[in-house]
Enzyme design. Structure first.
Site, PDB file in Angstrom:
ATOM      1  N   SER A   9       0.839  -1.183   0.000  1.00 47.06           N
ATOM      2  CA  SER A   9       0.000   0.000   0.000  1.00 47.06           C
ATOM      3  C   SER A   9       0.883   1.246   0.000  1.00 47.06           C
ATOM      4  CB  SER A   9      -0.962  -0.032   1.203  1.00 47.06           C
ATOM      5  OG  SER A   9      -1.903   1.012   1.150  1.00 47.06           O
ATOM      6  N   GLU A  56      -2.039  -2.997  -7.989  1.00 47.99           N
ATOM      7  CA  GLU A  56      -3.286  -3.270  -7.270  1.00 47.99           C
ATOM      8  C   GLU A  56      -3.762  -1.977  -6.644  1.00 47.99           C
ATOM      9  OE1 GLU A  56      -3.812  -3.055  -3.749  1.00 47.99           O
ATOM     10  OE2 GLU A  56      -1.805  -2.258  -3.418  1.00 47.99           O
ATOM     11  N   HIS A  97      -5.367  -5.431  -1.405  1.00 49.44           N
ATOM     12  CA  HIS A  97      -5.885  -5.136  -0.071  1.00 49.44           C
ATOM     13  C   HIS A  97      -6.905  -6.208   0.322  1.00 49.44           C
ATOM     14  CE1 HIS A  97      -3.942  -1.322  -0.844  1.00 49.44           C
ATOM     15  NE2 HIS A  97      -4.211  -0.922   0.388  1.00 49.44           N
TER      16      HIS A  97
END
Length: 336
Positions: free
Chosen positions: A119, A230, A300
């Site tokens: 992330s 992603e 996630h």
């Protein structure tokens, strides 16, 4: 599904006794309920790890794990500690971009520590990759993974197996929908996923952060790489916009393949008028020459794989049948 006892037994076989783990919070804080931090630290210690926890919930600042100065210091102190093998992120969210100028990227890269996070950690990992050619691992973090009330033992086992293995093989996602997976975020390999065989350096991470880092003096300038992406809470039009930014900046044209992971937790609306993730993907494939392969089990989500950034990657994509991604030549606990 693995039982808690079976999952623990599997981890006990994989975790080298005495592994030093530093928990750092250079991004967001633990949220309204910090008990996940306690659970995560307790799990690591019960597996024989020596944990140095830099996070103090009482010292959180606004939405961040601590002040900018303290968060940068956590990373540098962990890197300088000879007893630490792994630097594990508390969680992602936001905050890494604020402290990048305060970090000694050269010292972090030279420390030999295995950085684990994803992330928001993508920003730092881009800098490390540009500095040294390797940037640690994108994989489970403390709060949402080790500290979950019901950990995903498979994901944690994959992390430790990857940290300790000279080679791992990642396969396309072929699991079932679950309570932790948004229905529109389950990105199995689609019917139009291309057939492609190639090899190159694996890099990437969170799409918003990769796009954000374009133009940064330490953005990786990789030729012939395999780029994985992603994201979460990003509508398909935002995903398209960021991927087009990478295309127009010349990044995608230099890659051998693009691997898409999980894109979840967005909402379609009436104004979309038929525009969805599939339509967006079809448009991008018609415009971008670099093959776009879907189905990477990463994002996630709870059942994420672990990906070593800078590893030598061999992609064997067989269209709608899926793919294998063989990863080697990256630092491990035995090769630091």
């Amino acid at each position: 599904m693995k039982t808690a006892s079976a999952g623990r037994e599997l981890l006990e076989e994989l975790v080298p006794p005495g592994t030093g783990v530093a928990v750092v919070a250079p991004c967001g804080h633990a949220g309204l309920d910090p008990t996940g931090v306690q659970r995560g630290v307790a799990l690591l210690e019960s597996l024989g790890c020596r944990v140095r926890n830099f996070y103090d919930h009482a010292r959180r600042y606004q939405r961040f794990g601590a002040s900018d100065e303290r968060r940068a210091a956590q990373l540098m102190e962990a890197a300088a500690d000879p007893d630490i093998d792994i630097i594990l992120g508390l969680r992602g969210s936001y905050g890494m971009s604020r402290i990048l100028p305060a970090l000694d990227i050269g010292a972090l890269a030279a420390s030999g520590k295995l950085l684990v996070g994803y992330s928001d950690f993508t920003a730092l990992q881009c800098c490390l990759l540009a500095q040294s050619g390797h940037a640690g691992f994108q994989g489970p973090m403390l709060c949402g993974d080790f500290g979950a009330e019901s950990p995903n033992w498979g994901a944690l086992a994959t992390l430790w197996r990857t940290l300790s293995s000279a080679q791992v093989v990642v396969r396309n996602y072929d699991g079932q929908d679950g309570a932790d997976r948004a229905p529109n975020g389950d990105r199995r390999t689609d019917l139009l996923s291309p057939v492609v065989q190639c090899a190159g350096k694996l890099w990437g991470g969170n799409l918003a952060m990769v796009a954000h880092m374009v133009g940064h003096p330490q953005f990786p300038s990789l030729e012939g790489g395999i780029l994985f992406l992603e994201d979460v809470n990003e509508h398909p039009f935002r995903v398209e916009r960021m991927i087009l930014q990478l295309e127009q900046a010349g990044v995608l044209g230099r890659q051998k393949a693009i691997l898409l992971g999980d894109f979840s937790a967005y909402r379609l609306a009436e104004i979309d008028n038929g525009y969805d993730f599939g339509e967006m993907l079809a448009y991008l494939r018609g415009r971008i020459a670099t093959p776009i392969v879907t189905g990477l089990p990463f994002g996630h989500v709870r059942d994420l794989v672990t990906l070593p950034l800078g590893a030598h990657a061999v992609l064997d994509a067989r269209g709608a049948e899926g793919f294998t991604l063989t990863l080697s030549d990256y630092p491990t606990l035995a090769r630091r």
